[in-house]
Structure formats: structure tokens, C-alpha cells
Design a protein around this motif. Structure first.
Motif, PDB file in Angstrom:
ATOM      1  N   ARG A   1      23.765  86.772  51.031  1.00  0.00           N
ATOM      2  CA  ARG A   1      23.948  85.700  50.110  1.00  0.00           C
ATOM      3  C   ARG A   1      24.373  86.276  48.549  1.00  0.00           C
ATOM      4  N   GLU A   2      24.392  85.255  47.815  1.00  0.00           N
ATOM      5  CA  GLU A   2      25.097  85.357  46.658  1.00  0.00           C
ATOM      6  C   GLU A   2      24.034  86.431  45.694  1.00  0.00           C
ATOM      7  N   PHE A   3      25.016  87.235  44.947  1.00  0.00           N
ATOM      8  CA  PHE A   3      24.183  88.080  43.794  1.00  0.00           C
ATOM      9  C   PHE A   3      23.377  89.117  44.473  1.00  0.00           C
TER      10      PHE A   3
ATOM     11  N   MET B   1      18.796  86.671  51.570  1.00  0.00           N
ATOM     12  CA  MET B   1      19.013  85.528  50.660  1.00  0.00           C
ATOM     13  C   MET B   1      19.426  85.847  49.085  1.00  0.00           C
ATOM     14  N   GLY B   2      19.633  85.085  48.310  1.00  0.00           N
ATOM     15  CA  GLY B   2      20.214  85.340  46.822  1.00  0.00           C
ATOM     16  C   GLY B   2      19.244  86.090  46.301  1.00  0.00           C
ATOM     17  N   TYR B   3      19.961  87.056  45.477  1.00  0.00           N
ATOM     18  CA  TYR B   3      19.634  87.993  44.513  1.00  0.00           C
ATOM     19  C   TYR B   3      18.513  89.084  45.060  1.00  0.00           C
ATOM     20  N   VAL B   4      18.663  89.417  46.455  1.00  0.00           N
ATOM     21  CA  VAL B   4      17.784  90.341  47.089  1.00  0.00           C
ATOM     22  C   VAL B   4      18.495  91.728  46.515  1.00  0.00           C
ATOM     23  N   HIS B   5      17.408  92.767  46.465  1.00  0.00           N
ATOM     24  CA  HIS B   5      18.056  94.045  45.940  1.00  0.00           C
ATOM     25  C   HIS B   5      17.195  94.858  47.218  1.00  0.00           C
TER      26      HIS B   5
ATOM     27  N   ASP C   1      16.531  94.998  62.590  1.00  0.00           N
ATOM     28  CA  ASP C   1      17.208  93.762  63.239  1.00  0.00           C
ATOM     29  C   ASP C   1      16.425  92.690  62.756  1.00  0.00           C
ATOM     30  N   HIS C   2      17.110  91.445  62.500  1.00  0.00           N
ATOM     31  CA  HIS C   2      16.393  90.147  62.612  1.00  0.00           C
ATOM     32  C   HIS C   2      15.442  90.118  61.575  1.00  0.00           C
ATOM     33  N   CYS C   3      15.630  90.605  60.456  1.00  0.00           N
ATOM     34  CA  CYS C   3      14.833  90.518  59.362  1.00  0.00           C
ATOM     35  C   CYS C   3      15.145  89.294  58.311  1.00  0.00           C
ATOM     36  N   ILE C   4      14.304  88.744  57.678  1.00  0.00           N
ATOM     37  CA  ILE C   4      14.681  87.864  56.720  1.00  0.00           C
ATOM     38  C   ILE C   4      13.980  88.239  55.294  1.00  0.00           C
ATOM     39  N   LEU C   5      14.586  88.415  54.212  1.00  0.00           N
ATOM     40  CA  LEU C   5      14.413  88.712  53.097  1.00  0.00           C
ATOM     41  C   LEU C   5      14.797  87.353  52.082  1.00  0.00           C
ATOM     42  N   ALA C   6      13.641  86.679  51.726  1.00  0.00           N
ATOM     43  CA  ALA C   6      13.912  85.639  50.848  1.00  0.00           C
ATOM     44  C   ALA C   6      14.565  85.830  49.527  1.00  0.00           C
TER      45      ALA C   6
ATOM     46  N   VAL D   1       9.576  89.279  57.919  1.00  0.00           N
ATOM     47  CA  VAL D   1       9.813  88.422  56.937  1.00  0.00           C
ATOM     48  C   VAL D   1       9.049  89.001  55.501  1.00  0.00           C
ATOM     49  N   VAL D   2      10.246  89.042  54.412  1.00  0.00           N
ATOM     50  CA  VAL D   2       9.776  89.219  53.172  1.00  0.00           C
ATOM     51  C   VAL D   2       9.863  87.684  52.328  1.00  0.00           C
ATOM     52  N   GLY D   3       8.804  87.206  51.796  1.00  0.00           N
ATOM     53  CA  GLY D   3       8.945  86.139  51.059  1.00  0.00           C
ATOM     54  C   GLY D   3       9.466  86.337  49.869  1.00  0.00           C
ATOM     55  N   GLY D   4      10.010  85.226  49.022  1.00  0.00           N
ATOM     56  CA  GLY D   4      10.813  85.351  47.891  1.00  0.00           C
ATOM     57  C   GLY D   4       9.838  85.975  46.645  1.00  0.00           C
ATOM     58  N   MET D   5      10.615  86.484  45.806  1.00  0.00           N
ATOM     59  CA  MET D   5       9.899  87.169  44.533  1.00  0.00           C
ATOM     60  C   MET D   5       9.017  88.121  44.692  1.00  0.00           C
ATOM     61  N   THR D   6       9.151  88.664  46.010  1.00  0.00           N
ATOM     62  CA  THR D   6       8.210  89.774  46.355  1.00  0.00           C
ATOM     63  C   THR D   6       8.692  91.086  46.140  1.00  0.00           C
ATOM     64  N   PRO D   7       8.028  92.198  45.384  1.00  0.00           N
ATOM     65  CA  PRO D   7       8.599  93.624  45.550  1.00  0.00           C
ATOM     66  C   PRO D   7       7.921  94.437  46.069  1.00  0.00           C
ATOM     67  N   ILE D   8       8.461  95.335  46.964  1.00  0.00           N
ATOM     68  CA  ILE D   8       7.809  96.325  47.663  1.00  0.00           C
ATOM     69  C   ILE D   8       8.211  97.563  47.157  1.00  0.00           C
TER      70      ILE D   8
END
Length: 261
Positions: free
Chosen positions: A87-89, A112-116, A125-130, A146-153
Motif C-alpha cells: 500500500r501507499e508510502f 499496509m500504508g507507511y510500512v518499512h 507468505d501470507h503475512c499482514i503488516l498493519a 500478523v504485526v499490528g499498526g505502529m509496532t517497531p520490531i
């Protein structure tokens, strides 16, 4: 299928049905597979291979040089599989010489947006990064993570299959497969039962519940307990959980209990 304002450098390998939006820039070392789409104002550069049927949205930056001060221009790669949604950015960097030289993203993932995704990251495979999830260098994600939004690892952290990291957490240690972690700093909160019910039968889930209690809630030494369970259990998921613990390099984040408690 390529907008007249887009730039595709000579040498780029673009399948005939790939769509490239306005003002996007595709560098010479890029390969994009059939059925993929690239949104407006997107930059894809470096030695970047993108598979089939990927959807890349506007303002993504894919394949730009690693954000690592040790990088000195050596040849490194980024490999992305099939059927991903980016997604975007989003910002995705290739590998570094010290980390193996390649960042890999599997198939069927949603970023999703703004993921780094930093240098030398390995995503299954089949991961979700919010939104705004941030993976530092050398992080490894298994399948169906699944990694929730605004979460750094933190760099070098390993997250096992079907694990879930809650949003707005901060993860600095390894999370075993099938587990749920939450908090800043994140600690284990139990099993990812929603993910487990999509993959395992009731007997395996019950076996994992019993193993989790013995590993993390009994107060017994973790490594010793993991070895004993790995030898005694006939359940593949339990064995996978125990092997992950025994092989962990950064340790497992859980609240230790003593026998006195």
C-alpha cells in the motif's frame, strides 16, 4: 498500460500486461512479473525482482539503497514474490553485504500504508503488516504472521509462524510460533487462538495449550522444559514451538514465574 508520464529505464524487464501509473519511475535493474500494477508516483529501483499479480499503490519506494551506514554501494538485491499488496508510502530496502545481500518477501502478503521493511529482512507468505509497522534490519517473519499498526520490531528478531504482535507494541525479542505478544516492551500474552483455529485441529490446539502452560506458566527453566517437551510430544506444532525456543538467539519475552509464586 504504461502512463506517458512514467519513466521506465532501458534494461528494465516489464511483462507486457503490467500497468504503471503516472509519474512513476522504474529503474534499469527492475523486473516486474505479469499481472502486476504500479500506482502513480511510485519509485522502484536497484536490483529488484517483483513476481506476478502484485498490486503496488502510489508513492511506494521499493529497492532504494539500505538505510545502513555500512553500505558502500555494493551490489545487493530485493526479491518479492507473487500476489502481494503493497500500500501507499511503503518503504522496502534491499539487503546488505554483511546480511547476505538480499531482502526477501514471499507471496500473498499485505503491507499496509507507511510500512518499512529494512535491509536483509526475510518475510514468509501470507503475512499482514498493519499501518506504520516497522521492521528493522535482519528481522525474520515466518508464514501467516500478523504485526499490528505502529509496532517497531528490533533488528535480528525472529517471529514464528502464525504469531501475532499487537498494535502499538515494541518488540525486541523472539516470538515463538502460534503465540501472541503485546506491550512496550512486548511480552507473550498467550496463544494466537484465532490464527490457530484456521490451521490446526482441536487436538493440536489442546496440545499447544498444555505446552504453553508448561513452558511459560510453570516457573520451570525454559530451555530444559522445551527440550523435554520436544522429546516427549508427538504433536508437530508442539515440536515446532519447542525447536524455536531452543534455537532462539535473542531470547523469548515472557514474565517469569518462580516456584514460590
Amino acid at each position: 498500460m504504461i502512463h506517458p508520464t512514467a519513466t521506465v529505464e532501458e534494461g528494465a524487464r516489464i511483462a507486457p500486461d503490467v500497468s504503471i501509473g503516472a509519474y512513476s519511475y522504474i529503474a534499469s535493474g527492475v523486473s516486474i512479473g505479469a499481472g502486476s500494477t504500479v500506482g502513480n508516483h511510485t519509485l522502484i529501483e536497484g536490483e529488484t525482482t517483483i513476481g506476478r499479480n502484485n498490486r503496488i499503490f502510489s508513492h511506494a519506494v521499493i529497492g532504494s539503497i539500505p538505510q545502513d551506514l555500512k553500505y558502500r554501494g555494493e551490489k545487493v538485491r530485493l526479491e518479492i514474490g507473487d500476489d502481494n499488496i503493497i500500500r501507499e508510502f511503503t518503504l522496502i530496502n534491499p539487503g546488505t553485504e554483511g546480511g547476505g545481500g538480499v531482502t526477501r518477501i514471499g507471496s500473498g502478503n499485505l503491507l499496509m500504508g507507511y510500512v518499512h521493511v529494512a535491509h536483509d529482512v526475510q518475510i514468509g507468505d501470507h503475512c499482514i503488516l498493519a499501518n506504520a509497522a516497522t521492521l528493522a534490519g535482519h528481522v525474520e517473519l515466518g508464514d501467516h504472521v500478523v504485526v499490528g499498526g505502529m509496532t517497531p520490531i528490533h533488528q535480528f528478531v525472529h517471529v514464528g509462524d502464525y504469531a501475532m504482535i499487537a498494535g502499538a507494541s515494541a518488540l525486541s525479542q523472539d516470538v515463538p510460533p502460534y503465540c501472541l505478544a503485546e506491550g512496550n516492551r512486548a511480552v507473550l500474552r498467550g496463544l494466537n487462538l484465532t490464527g490457530l483455529r484456521r490451521k490446526l485441529d482441536r487436538d493440536s490446539i489442546d496440545a499447544l495449550k498444555a505446552a504453553y502452560r508448561r513452558l511459560f506458566e510453570s516457573g520451570a527453566p525454559l530451555q530444559k522444559t522445551a527440550r523435554e517437551l520436544a522429546e516427549a510430544s508427538n504433536d508437530p506444532a508442539v515440536k515446532q514451538l519447542c525447536r524455536f525456543i531452543m534455537e532462539s538467539k535473542r531470547g523469548i519475552p515472557f514474565k517469569r514465574k518462580t516456584n514460590a509464586q
